[in-house]
Design a protein around this motif. Structure first.
Motif, mmCIF file in Angstrom:
data_model
loop_
_atom_site.group_PDB
_atom_site.id
_atom_site.type_symbol
_atom_site.label_atom_id
_atom_site.label_comp_id
_atom_site.label_asym_id
_atom_site.label_seq_id
_atom_site.Cartn_x
_atom_site.Cartn_y
_atom_site.Cartn_z
ATOM 1 N N ALA A 286 -2.361 2.294 -8.169
ATOM 2 C CA ALA A 286 -1.006 1.970 -8.116
ATOM 3 C C ALA A 286 -0.142 2.993 -7.621
ATOM 4 O O ALA A 286 1.050 2.571 -7.156
ATOM 5 C CB ALA A 286 -0.671 1.138 -9.273
ATOM 6 N N ALA A 287 -0.368 4.164 -7.965
ATOM 7 C CA ALA A 287 0.527 5.172 -7.711
ATOM 8 C C ALA A 287 1.063 5.292 -6.270
ATOM 9 O O ALA A 287 2.239 5.250 -6.031
ATOM 10 C CB ALA A 287 -0.047 6.597 -8.131
ATOM 11 N N PRO A 288 0.098 5.355 -5.219
ATOM 12 C CA PRO A 288 0.511 5.367 -3.858
ATOM 13 C C PRO A 288 1.358 4.214 -3.462
ATOM 14 O O PRO A 288 2.508 4.514 -2.708
ATOM 15 C CB PRO A 288 -0.971 5.335 -2.973
ATOM 16 N N ALA A 289 1.127 2.965 -3.873
ATOM 17 C CA ALA A 289 1.946 2.015 -3.532
ATOM 18 C C ALA A 289 3.175 2.124 -4.386
ATOM 19 O O ALA A 289 4.354 1.581 -3.347
ATOM 20 C CB ALA A 289 1.134 0.631 -3.887
ATOM 21 N N LEU A 290 3.403 2.362 -5.349
ATOM 22 C CA LEU A 290 4.875 2.552 -6.026
ATOM 23 C C LEU A 290 5.498 3.993 -5.581
ATOM 24 O O LEU A 290 6.762 3.628 -5.295
ATOM 25 C CB LEU A 290 4.594 2.948 -7.472
ATOM 26 N N ALA A 291 4.768 4.833 -5.109
ATOM 27 C CA ALA A 291 5.548 5.967 -4.423
ATOM 28 C C ALA A 291 6.103 5.360 -2.844
ATOM 29 O O ALA A 291 7.295 5.769 -2.587
ATOM 30 C CB ALA A 291 4.563 7.080 -3.971
ATOM 31 N N ALA A 292 5.394 4.603 -2.351
ATOM 32 C CA ALA A 292 5.740 3.977 -0.735
ATOM 33 C C ALA A 292 6.951 2.954 -1.422
ATOM 34 O O ALA A 292 8.014 3.008 -0.265
ATOM 35 C CB ALA A 292 4.574 3.306 -0.238
ATOM 36 N N LEU A 293 6.823 2.335 -2.311
ATOM 37 C CA LEU A 293 8.102 1.433 -2.699
ATOM 38 C C LEU A 293 9.426 2.213 -2.726
ATOM 39 O O LEU A 293 10.468 1.779 -2.620
ATOM 40 C CB LEU A 293 7.643 0.414 -3.999
ATOM 41 N N ILE A 294 9.102 3.278 -3.782
ATOM 42 C CA ILE A 294 10.156 4.182 -4.109
ATOM 43 C C ILE A 294 10.895 4.619 -2.697
ATOM 44 O O ILE A 294 12.100 4.698 -2.614
ATOM 45 C CB ILE A 294 9.842 5.309 -4.883
ATOM 46 N N LEU A 295 10.040 5.188 -1.726
ATOM 47 C CA LEU A 295 10.513 5.774 -0.783
ATOM 48 C C LEU A 295 11.268 4.752 0.351
ATOM 49 O O LEU A 295 12.374 5.166 0.793
ATOM 50 C CB LEU A 295 9.568 6.476 0.134
ATOM 51 N N ALA A 296 10.697 3.579 0.187
ATOM 52 C CA ALA A 296 11.229 2.371 1.199
ATOM 53 C C ALA A 296 12.803 2.047 0.591
ATOM 54 O O ALA A 296 13.703 1.961 1.200
ATOM 55 C CB ALA A 296 10.389 1.249 1.301
ATOM 56 N N ILE A 297 13.005 2.013 -0.934
ATOM 57 C CA ILE A 297 14.273 1.606 -1.428
ATOM 58 C C ILE A 297 15.232 2.778 -1.126
ATOM 59 O O ILE A 297 16.428 2.536 -0.687
ATOM 60 C CB ILE A 297 14.026 1.326 -2.967
#
Length: 318
Positions: A286-297
């Motif tokens: 889940a870490a890469p997906a969460l990192a991508a979500l943080i970056l998008a926000i």
């Protein structure tokens, strides 16, 4: 927005809602007549409008005269700004203190009555302290300047200014509340734990080793961001500067946070040890997906703030 609109808006900001309609119409009629008379005497329309406003004087003092207010401890020159600052500080601080206290108590699994009692008393104490300190500072400033002659008010102070909207105030309250909640959550999960192990031990989510540097670093950046949000509201004429200042602050927060998350250094190792290897695999996936979500926000937030800053700047100069 004309100079007259800005002046009338500054007056109405200190007028009770029930009187705003009548005073708005009265001021527009008065300014229109004065400006028309000055134009007939040969002045340009812009200069006539400026002189008509100048004759009415400081909008805060004019509002005090029109509404018949007679504050005693704090005089009419300082009372309107005192009330504005008090409303802002209390509206921001009291909900933040209440929610933060409730969150810390909930994370620490305190009894409900104890949590609500502490939250209520802390919020009331915050309101009293803010009121007392602001009153003392305002009275001291008023007495200090009483012996000197203040500079005359001029319509030039309205040039380049724009009245703050309720949306700006809501954004400020939301940003400060969010910063307070994040800080409270970080401290609360470290002091009271956020997860229970099978043995009943309370475990923090964030690796306790990060408190040697990274957690104080992130909290300091949250405080810097809160100060920037206050500056955005207090100095709307510098919106573009504050919008660009958001970029390095967000980068300084997100880059190390994402790095810690992706490399597995962010979460407490005791959690995966307690819950087993399956939890470790889930967190790693889940870490890469969460990192991508943080970056998008973050990108959306920065783009939106820059767009609002340049849109307001273009509208002001139009």
């Amino acid at each position: 927005m004309t100079l007259s609109d800005q002046y009338i808006g500054a007056v109405l900001a200190n007028v009770p809602a029930a009187q705003r309609g009548d005073i708005d119409a009265e001021l527009r009629d008065l300014l229109g007549q004065e400006a028309a008379a000055l134009v007939e005497l040969g002045e340009s329309p812009a200069r006539a409008e400026w002189n008509a406003i100048d004759q009415l004087g400081d909008p805060d003092l004019l509002a005090a005269r029109l509404t018949g207010r007679s504050p005693h401890l704090i005089g009419p020159r300082f009372f309107p700004s005192y009330i504005r600052r008090l409303r802002l500080l209390v509206t921001v601080a009291v909900p933040t203190v209440f929610v933060g206290t409730v969150l810390i108590g909930a994370v620490a699994m305190r009894p409900y009555a104890e949590v609500m009692g502490r939250a209520t008393s802390s919020s009331a104490a915050a309101a009293l302290v803010i009121t007392a300190v602001l009153t003392i500072v305002t009275v001291a400033r008023q007495r200090r300047e009483a012996a000197s002659t203040p500079p005359p008010w001029s319509p030039d102070v309205l040039v380049g200014s724009e009245p703050r909207s309720w949306q700006d105030f809501v954004r400020l309250v939301a940003a400060l509340t969010m910063a307070g909640l994040i800080v409270a959550a970080l401290v609360g999960q470290a002091t009271g734990g956020a997860l229970l192990s099978p043995s009943g031990q309370a475990l923090p989510i964030i690796d306790p080793a990060l408190w040697s540097f990274w957690m104080p670093y992130f909290i300091a950046l949250l405080l810097v961001q809160a100060a920037r949000q206050i500056a955005v509201y207090a100095r709307p004429s510098q919106l573009r500067l504050w919008a660009w200042a958001n970029l390095p602050i967000q980068a300084a927060f997100c880059i190390p946070a994402i790095w810690l998350l992706v490399t597995g250094r962010l979460l407490n190792p005791a959690i995966t040890t307690t819950l087993g290897p399956e939890a470790d695999r889930v967190v790693g996936a889940a870490a890469p997906a969460l990192a991508a979500l943080i970056l998008a926000i973050v990108l959306i937030d920065n783009s939106g703030e820059l767009w609002r800053a340049y849109r307001k700047g273009n509208r002001t100069t139009a």
